[in-house]
Design an enzyme around this catalytic site. Structure first.
Site, mmCIF file in Angstrom:
data_model
loop_
_atom_site.group_PDB
_atom_site.id
_atom_site.type_symbol
_atom_site.label_atom_id
_atom_site.label_comp_id
_atom_site.label_asym_id
_atom_site.label_seq_id
_atom_site.Cartn_x
_atom_site.Cartn_y
_atom_site.Cartn_z
ATOM 1 N N ARG A 53 1.025 -0.918 0.004
ATOM 2 C CA ARG A 53 -0.119 0.386 0.169
ATOM 3 C C ARG A 53 1.024 1.466 -0.006
ATOM 4 N NH1 ARG A 53 -1.415 1.552 5.052
ATOM 5 N NH2 ARG A 53 -1.994 -0.417 5.508
ATOM 6 N N TYR A 105 -17.181 16.905 -15.243
ATOM 7 C CA TYR A 105 -18.027 15.788 -14.781
ATOM 8 C C TYR A 105 -18.660 15.532 -14.102
ATOM 9 C CZ TYR A 105 -16.935 10.189 -13.853
ATOM 10 O OH TYR A 105 -16.822 9.422 -13.787
ATOM 11 N N ASP A 177 -8.289 19.949 -13.641
ATOM 12 C CA ASP A 177 -8.252 18.116 -14.854
ATOM 13 C C ASP A 177 -8.022 18.236 -16.075
ATOM 14 O OD1 ASP A 177 -9.218 14.953 -15.601
ATOM 15 O OD2 ASP A 177 -11.168 15.522 -14.202
ATOM 16 N N LYS A 202 -9.295 6.926 -18.949
ATOM 17 C CA LYS A 202 -9.029 7.237 -20.003
ATOM 18 C C LYS A 202 -8.145 7.559 -21.362
ATOM 19 C CE LYS A 202 -12.550 8.070 -17.557
ATOM 20 N NZ LYS A 202 -13.181 9.028 -17.351
HETATM 21 C C1 LIG Z 1 -13.868 9.859 -15.714
HETATM 22 C C2 LIG Z 1 -13.712 10.966 -15.428
HETATM 23 C C3 LIG Z 1 -13.122 11.678 -14.016
HETATM 24 C C4 LIG Z 1 -13.658 10.617 -12.950
HETATM 25 O O1 LIG Z 1 -11.903 9.240 -13.099
HETATM 26 P P1 LIG Z 1 -12.755 7.542 -12.768
HETATM 27 O O2 LIG Z 1 -11.024 6.743 -13.289
HETATM 28 O O3 LIG Z 1 -14.116 7.047 -13.557
HETATM 29 O O4 LIG Z 1 -12.966 7.785 -10.872
HETATM 30 C C5 LIG Z 1 -12.473 12.357 -13.230
HETATM 31 N N1 LIG Z 1 -12.116 13.367 -14.563
HETATM 32 C C6 LIG Z 1 -12.978 13.419 -15.570
HETATM 33 C C7 LIG Z 1 -13.119 14.552 -16.877
HETATM 34 C C8 LIG Z 1 -13.745 12.086 -16.228
HETATM 35 O O5 LIG Z 1 -13.587 11.642 -18.051
#
Ligand SMILES: *Cc1c(COP(=O)(O)O)cnc(C)c1O
Length: 385
Positions: A53, A105, A177, A202
């Site tokens: 961890r 998001y 982000d 992503k």
């Molecule tokens: C998918 C997404 C998240 C969240 O990420 P996870 O891996 O699904 O927890 C945060 N910000 C954006 C812009 C996203 O597309």
């Protein structure tokens, strides 16, 4: 031996940063260290790793690599984008305030409004296409400003450098982000952001086969705090997920180039189709954020949104009837996806300032042959539009 140099280009860093051949066997690819604990030579002494961890060499490789891609001194990997987001938000205490762009998001809005809101953290959603409005509105309890750019799902572009300047003048920190752009197209830290967050699920992972999150920062103090929380709270990615993310990152540069090319072809179709009311894509000269995107991005990405003249009923049909675009949430993988944000990814913002139009469709344009993708979408628009 340290193979990578900070002066190396993006594709070189993606292949080599944090990924020296393994010391014992010479394995060229960082192995999946599927172990929970590490033998220690003597009490109080260890070889760099104690318990998985706290640290795992596969995770370290991913952390060093993605940090290098964001031009960051520190990278901290998490089990999901939301775990990374949560760890950044733990900076906020009851009574603190956060500004959020008015398009984000759905899950980010949900954790801010429901989870942190429930613990006494206040937030305001603002239209940050007018950064001066942020300066004029400034709430003195603000500790963080949180933006996505381009935003999910409306593809709005915010001026990172300007927002960073206003944020810092008021003594707060800016989080960007960067999931939609990926580090290949945009590096927010270089534009003044204090921390960058990614859903590695992503574009970084890029193959729709793993869930993960990441924070990159040059702020030593915040990094130490994030590292502490990574271990103390424990939302860590497993070694196999780190391996998959790292494997994805190796081809990020070539994938993003093709995502951008294919998206441009789709945009061309949509702009010329009579069923389409509006196309939202930062690469379009008429897009309100086009000039900012030209300065702060190296390409316009693979995400395209559009609205239908026929309204919500037609939008639902378009989303359900494509052949190659798979109806699914998520984005950034090699295969093309289509979705209806109002009902799917952004259901959690219904009724809020972040609500999205119900005639909106979001595409994650993949790496299939562009001609096939264009034909698929044209067929459906001709038929149901
Ligand atoms: C998918 C997404 C998240 C969240 O990420 P996870 O891996 O699904 O927890 C945060 N910000 C954006 C812009 C996203 O597309």
């Amino acid at each position: 031996m340290t193979v990578d140099q900070p002066t190396d280009g993006f594709a070189t860093r993606a292949l080599h940063a944090g990924q020296d051949p393994e010391a014992v066997t010479g394995a060229v690819i960082p192995p999946i260290f599927q172990t929970s604990t590490f033998a220690q030579p003597r009490v109080g002494e260890h070889l760099g790793y104690e318990y998985a961890r706290t640290g795992n060499p596969t995770r370290t490789a991913l952390e060093e690599c993605v940090a290098a891609l964001e031009g960051a001194a520190h990278g901290v990997a998490f089990a999901s984008g939301m775990a990374a987001t949560d760890t950044l938000l733990r900076r906020l205490a009851p009574g603190d305030h956060l500004y959020l762009g008015n398009d984000a998001y759905g899950g980010t809005y949900r954790i801010i409004s429901n989870v942190y809101g429930g613990h006494g953290v206040q937030h305001t959603a603002v239209d940050l296409t007018q950064p001066e409005a942020l300066a004029a509105d400034w709430n003195p309890a603000t500790k963080l400003v949180w933006i996505e750019t381009p935003t999910n799902p409306l593809l709005t572009v915010f001026d990172i450098a300007k927002i960073a300047e206003i944020t810092h003048a008021n003594g707060a920190k800016l989080v960007v982000d960067n999931t939609f752009a990926s580090p290949y197209l945009q590096n927010p830290l270089a534009l003044g952001a204090d921390a960058v967050v990614h859903s590695t699920t992503k574009y970084l992972g890029g193959h729709s086969d793993t869930v993960g999150g990441f924070v990159a920062t040059n702020d030593d103090e915040w990094a130490a705090d994030l590292r502490y929380l990574q271990n103390a709270v424990g939302a860590v990615p497993g070694p196999f997920d780190c391996f998959l993310a790292l494997r994805g990152v190796k081809t990020l540069a070539v994938r993003m180039d093709r995502h951008c090319e294919n998206a441009a072809r789709i945009v061309e179709l949509l702009v010329g189709h009579e069923a389409v009311r509006e196309v939202l894509y930062p690469g379009l000269p008429g897009h309100p954020g086009h000039e900012i995107a030209q300065h702060q991005m190296r390409g316009y990405g693979g995400m395209v949104s559009f609205r239908l003249r026929g309204g919500v009923d037609v939008a639902m049909k378009v989303a359900a009837e494509t052949r190659l675009f798979t109806l699914a949430e998520s984005l950034g993988g090699v295969e093309s996806l289509i979705e209806h944000p109002g009902v799917m990814t952004h259901a959690s913002v219904a009724g809020s300032d972040l609500e999205v139009p119900d005639d909106l469709i979001r595409l994650s344009v993949g790496l299939e042959d562009a001609d096939d993708l264009v034909a698929d979408l044209r067929d459906v628009l001709d038929r149901v539009g």
